[in-house]
Scaffold this active site. Sequence first.
Site, PDB file in Angstrom:
ATOM      1  N   CYS A 256      -2.847  -3.156   8.883  1.00 30.93           N
ATOM      2  CA  CYS A 256      -2.335  -1.816   9.200  1.00 30.93           C
ATOM      3  C   CYS A 256      -1.816  -1.774  10.632  1.00 30.93           C
ATOM      4  O   CYS A 256      -0.844  -1.079  10.927  1.00 30.93           O
ATOM      5  CB  CYS A 256      -3.427  -0.771   9.020  1.00 30.93           C
ATOM      6  SG  CYS A 256      -4.354  -0.949   7.491  1.00 30.93           S
TER       7      CYS A 256
ATOM      8  N   CYS B 244       0.829  -1.213   0.000  1.00 30.06           N
ATOM      9  CA  CYS B 244       0.000   0.000   0.000  1.00 30.06           C
ATOM     10  C   CYS B 244       0.859   1.257   0.000  1.00 30.06           C
ATOM     11  O   CYS B 244       0.351   2.353  -0.195  1.00 30.06           O
ATOM     12  CB  CYS B 244      -0.952   0.006   1.195  1.00 30.06           C
ATOM     13  SG  CYS B 244      -0.103  -0.022   2.764  1.00 30.06           S
TER      14      CYS B 244
ATOM     15  N   ASP C  24       2.421   2.537   2.570  1.00 27.95           N
ATOM     16  CA  ASP C  24       2.388   3.266   3.839  1.00 27.95           C
ATOM     17  C   ASP C  24       3.673   3.062   4.633  1.00 27.95           C
ATOM     18  O   ASP C  24       4.287   1.997   4.585  1.00 27.95           O
ATOM     19  CB  ASP C  24       1.181   2.819   4.676  1.00 27.95           C
ATOM     20  CG  ASP C  24      -0.118   3.243   4.023  1.00 27.95           C
ATOM     21  OD1 ASP C  24      -0.047   3.989   3.028  1.00 27.95           O
ATOM     22  OD2 ASP C  24      -1.178   2.836   4.497  1.00 27.95           O
TER      23      ASP C  24
ATOM     24  N   CYS D  64      -2.626   5.211   5.848  1.00 24.10           N
ATOM     25  CA  CYS D  64      -4.085   5.220   5.897  1.00 24.10           C
ATOM     26  C   CYS D  64      -4.577   5.578   7.300  1.00 24.10           C
ATOM     27  O   CYS D  64      -3.801   5.607   8.264  1.00 24.10           O
ATOM     28  CB  CYS D  64      -4.623   3.862   5.489  1.00 24.10           C
ATOM     29  SG  CYS D  64      -4.383   2.606   6.754  1.00 24.10           S
TER      30      CYS D  64
HETATM   31 FE1  FES Z   1      -1.493   0.571   4.269  1.00 22.44          FE
HETATM   32 FE2  FES Z   1      -3.343   0.697   6.093  1.00 22.44          FE
HETATM   33  S1  FES Z   1      -3.635   0.518   3.959  1.00 22.44           S
HETATM   34  S2  FES Z   1      -1.253   0.552   6.394  1.00 22.44           S
END
Ligand code: FES
Length: 144
Positions: free
Chosen positions: A103, A33, A35, A59
């Site tokens: 996450c 993702c 992140d 997110c």
């Molecule tokens: Fe990447 Fe939540 S979608 S940490």
Amino acid sequence: MYSEKVMDHFNNPRNVGEIENPSGVGTVGNAKCGDIMRMYLDIDGDGIIRDVKFKTFGCGAAVATSSMATELVKGKSIRQALEVTNKAVMDALDGLPPVKVHCSLLAEEAIHAALWDYAEKNNITIEGLEKPVDDIEEKIEEEY
Ligand code: FES
């Protein structure tokens, strides 16, 4: 879909920022993702986490879990901090939707990465602490 506590920590995240000259700092990402979470710890001579700050580029669930994780480790011993698993963070937030469980792993792993850095800087071994991964996807594939 999100609990009130998740929304509260997302809207008003606790302990956001950096610590200058931290005792330990750890960064963990999720390549899938994109992140990234960075955790800073200030640990005193008795091994107590006096201060903790985080920065999350990610997110809403990642922000909420990192915020809650900092609250759970602040003032605690290293041993107690190791008990702050992603499940403990999720419980404290009254749960996360299943697609967001991964996450919360970022928060757990970022704390471990910061503790690992602290241990390396001080030439000590923290019992029960495994070498953290840079990319949480490696763990997710193993465990989920
Ligand atoms: Fe990447 Fe939540 S979608 S940490």
